[in-house]
Design a protein around this motif. Structure first.
Motif, mmCIF file in Angstrom:
data_model
loop_
_atom_site.group_PDB
_atom_site.id
_atom_site.type_symbol
_atom_site.label_atom_id
_atom_site.label_comp_id
_atom_site.label_asym_id
_atom_site.label_seq_id
_atom_site.Cartn_x
_atom_site.Cartn_y
_atom_site.Cartn_z
ATOM 1 N N TYR A 64 36.495 74.192 97.200
ATOM 2 C CA TYR A 64 35.468 75.033 96.595
ATOM 3 C C TYR A 64 35.344 76.308 97.407
ATOM 4 O O TYR A 64 35.473 76.283 98.635
ATOM 5 C CB TYR A 64 34.095 74.338 96.631
ATOM 6 C CG TYR A 64 34.014 73.063 95.854
ATOM 7 C CD1 TYR A 64 33.588 73.053 94.537
ATOM 8 C CD2 TYR A 64 34.342 71.853 96.442
ATOM 9 C CE1 TYR A 64 33.492 71.881 93.814
ATOM 10 C CE2 TYR A 64 34.244 70.656 95.732
ATOM 11 C CZ TYR A 64 33.818 70.681 94.427
ATOM 12 O OH TYR A 64 33.725 69.523 93.728
ATOM 13 N N MET A 65 35.027 77.373 96.747
ATOM 14 C CA MET A 65 34.604 78.607 97.404
ATOM 15 C C MET A 65 35.357 78.868 98.712
ATOM 16 O O MET A 65 34.775 79.019 99.779
ATOM 17 C CB MET A 65 33.101 78.550 97.672
ATOM 18 C CG MET A 65 32.253 78.192 96.461
ATOM 19 S SD MET A 65 32.285 79.417 95.156
ATOM 20 C CE MET A 65 31.362 80.713 95.926
ATOM 21 N N ARG A 66 36.662 78.932 98.624
ATOM 22 C CA ARG A 66 37.457 79.170 99.832
ATOM 23 C C ARG A 66 37.198 80.541 100.444
ATOM 24 O O ARG A 66 37.605 80.816 101.559
ATOM 25 C CB ARG A 66 38.938 78.965 99.513
ATOM 26 C CG ARG A 66 39.263 77.502 99.257
ATOM 27 C CD ARG A 66 40.740 77.307 98.953
ATOM 28 N NE ARG A 66 41.027 75.916 98.671
ATOM 29 C CZ ARG A 66 41.238 75.428 97.453
ATOM 30 N NH1 ARG A 66 41.170 76.219 96.404
ATOM 31 N NH2 ARG A 66 41.507 74.154 97.290
ATOM 32 N N SER A 67 36.467 81.374 99.707
ATOM 33 C CA SER A 67 36.075 82.683 100.230
ATOM 34 C C SER A 67 34.767 82.605 101.027
ATOM 35 O O SER A 67 34.324 83.612 101.580
ATOM 36 C CB SER A 67 35.908 83.670 99.073
ATOM 37 O OG SER A 67 34.851 83.234 98.216
ATOM 38 N N ASP A 68 34.162 81.422 101.099
ATOM 39 C CA ASP A 68 32.905 81.232 101.828
ATOM 40 C C ASP A 68 33.099 81.589 103.303
ATOM 41 O O ASP A 68 33.973 81.033 103.970
ATOM 42 C CB ASP A 68 32.474 79.770 101.688
ATOM 43 C CG ASP A 68 31.183 79.440 102.422
ATOM 44 O OD1 ASP A 68 30.699 80.255 103.235
ATOM 45 O OD2 ASP A 68 30.654 78.345 102.177
ATOM 46 N N PRO A 69 32.296 82.511 103.824
ATOM 47 C CA PRO A 69 32.433 82.904 105.235
ATOM 48 C C PRO A 69 32.330 81.726 106.215
ATOM 49 O O PRO A 69 32.986 81.725 107.249
ATOM 50 C CB PRO A 69 31.290 83.893 105.454
ATOM 51 C CG PRO A 69 30.985 84.429 104.093
ATOM 52 C CD PRO A 69 31.262 83.296 103.136
ATOM 53 N N LYS A 70 31.535 80.714 105.872
ATOM 54 C CA LYS A 70 31.413 79.550 106.755
ATOM 55 C C LYS A 70 32.726 78.770 106.800
ATOM 56 O O LYS A 70 33.131 78.281 107.861
ATOM 57 C CB LYS A 70 30.277 78.650 106.293
ATOM 58 C CG LYS A 70 28.902 79.240 106.527
ATOM 59 C CD LYS A 70 27.841 78.306 106.007
ATOM 60 C CE LYS A 70 26.451 78.716 106.169
ATOM 61 N NZ LYS A 70 25.957 79.957 106.218
ATOM 62 N N PHE A 71 33.402 78.659 105.664
ATOM 63 C CA PHE A 71 34.702 77.981 105.626
ATOM 64 C C PHE A 71 35.744 78.789 106.398
ATOM 65 O O PHE A 71 36.510 78.244 107.196
ATOM 66 C CB PHE A 71 35.145 77.755 104.182
ATOM 67 C CG PHE A 71 36.521 77.155 104.046
ATOM 68 C CD1 PHE A 71 36.847 75.961 104.672
ATOM 69 C CD2 PHE A 71 37.493 77.792 103.297
ATOM 70 C CE1 PHE A 71 38.112 75.407 104.548
ATOM 71 C CE2 PHE A 71 38.759 77.251 103.164
ATOM 72 C CZ PHE A 71 39.070 76.054 103.790
ATOM 73 N N ARG A 91 19.882 75.633 106.536
ATOM 74 C CA ARG A 91 19.812 76.614 105.449
ATOM 75 C C ARG A 91 18.676 76.258 104.484
ATOM 76 O O ARG A 91 18.126 75.157 104.549
ATOM 77 C CB ARG A 91 21.144 76.625 104.696
ATOM 78 C CG ARG A 91 22.320 77.039 105.558
ATOM 79 C CD ARG A 91 23.595 77.227 104.748
ATOM 80 N NE ARG A 91 23.933 76.132 103.874
ATOM 81 C CZ ARG A 91 24.804 75.166 104.163
ATOM 82 N NH1 ARG A 91 25.423 75.149 105.309
ATOM 83 N NH2 ARG A 91 25.068 74.224 103.290
ATOM 84 N N TYR A 144 39.839 71.988 102.893
ATOM 85 C CA TYR A 144 38.452 72.253 102.524
ATOM 86 C C TYR A 144 37.603 70.983 102.621
ATOM 87 O O TYR A 144 36.462 71.024 103.100
ATOM 88 C CB TYR A 144 38.337 72.858 101.115
ATOM 89 C CG TYR A 144 36.936 73.321 100.866
ATOM 90 C CD1 TYR A 144 36.536 74.599 101.222
ATOM 91 C CD2 TYR A 144 35.981 72.459 100.358
ATOM 92 C CE1 TYR A 144 35.222 75.021 101.053
ATOM 93 C CE2 TYR A 144 34.656 72.863 100.187
ATOM 94 C CZ TYR A 144 34.288 74.138 100.530
ATOM 95 O OH TYR A 144 32.988 74.549 100.379
ATOM 96 N N GLU A 192 34.197 70.145 104.696
ATOM 97 C CA GLU A 192 32.978 69.513 104.183
ATOM 98 C C GLU A 192 32.608 68.276 105.005
ATOM 99 O O GLU A 192 31.445 68.066 105.328
ATOM 100 C CB GLU A 192 33.152 69.109 102.713
ATOM 101 C CG GLU A 192 32.979 70.227 101.743
ATOM 102 C CD GLU A 192 32.880 69.745 100.307
ATOM 103 O OE1 GLU A 192 33.406 68.651 99.982
ATOM 104 O OE2 GLU A 192 32.267 70.468 99.508
ATOM 105 N N GLU A 224 36.492 79.001 92.953
ATOM 106 C CA GLU A 224 35.365 79.936 93.049
ATOM 107 C C GLU A 224 34.388 79.643 91.911
ATOM 108 O O GLU A 224 34.767 79.106 90.877
ATOM 109 C CB GLU A 224 35.856 81.377 92.975
ATOM 110 C CG GLU A 224 36.788 81.775 94.107
ATOM 111 C CD GLU A 224 36.157 81.687 95.485
ATOM 112 O OE1 GLU A 224 34.975 82.060 95.636
ATOM 113 O OE2 GLU A 224 36.852 81.249 96.417
#
Length: 151
Positions: A5-12, A31, A60, A64, A114
């Motif tokens: 999921y959301m591989r663009s997530d800054p945390k990832f 959070r 990913y 998680e 995404e």
């Protein structure tokens, strides 16, 4: 139900670079979602999360898994179900949250994980709610508690 999921997530992205939040420094990772969960749990609401994953797990999913202590700290119960053990289960085609056995929130993602332009969708249709509740309970029964699951 996806392996990414959301591989663009800054945390990832930070995690991929070796940054791992310090579990003892809550301010670093707590959070607004954790506040929502903690508040619900304080009111007696049971919050359960089930993750269906391919094995060996993707990068990913490893991310998680590594940060699931945050969900647990907020009060969520988390189980993991290897995808090979879900083959005979009837599952909805999209990720969802089920609220109070009355409302389904679908999350729609693009092929590369995404959030899709359609984003989220809500349904109170009784048949849809029943499908999701039955599917979730099937996954939950087979799932492995986070404390016992290893990636």
């Amino acid at each position: 139900m996806r392996d990414g999921y959301m591989r663009s997530d800054p945390k990832f992205i930070a995690w991929q670079s070796g940054h791992h939040p310090d579990p003892t420094d809550r301010e670093q990772w707590w959070r607004p979602w954790h506040d929502v969960v903690a508040s619900a749990v304080e009111r007696g609401v049971v919050v359960r999360r089930a993750r269906i994953v391919s094995e060996p797990v993707s990068e990913y999913i490893r991310f998680e898994y590594d940060i699931t202590y945050q969900n647990i700290a907020a009060g969520e119960q988390v189980r993991w179900l290897p995808r090979r053990r879900a083959s005979d289960l009837a599952l909805p085609g999209n990720d969802f949250w089920l609220f109070d056995g009355r409302l389904v929130l679908w999350n729609h993602f693009t092929g590369d994980g995404e959030l899709s332009p359609e984003g989220k969708e809500i349904s109170a249709d009784r048949a849809v709610v029943e499908l999701c509740a039955t599917a979730f309970e099937s996954v939950w029964q087979r799932g492995i508690d986070h404390a016992d699951y290893r990636v």
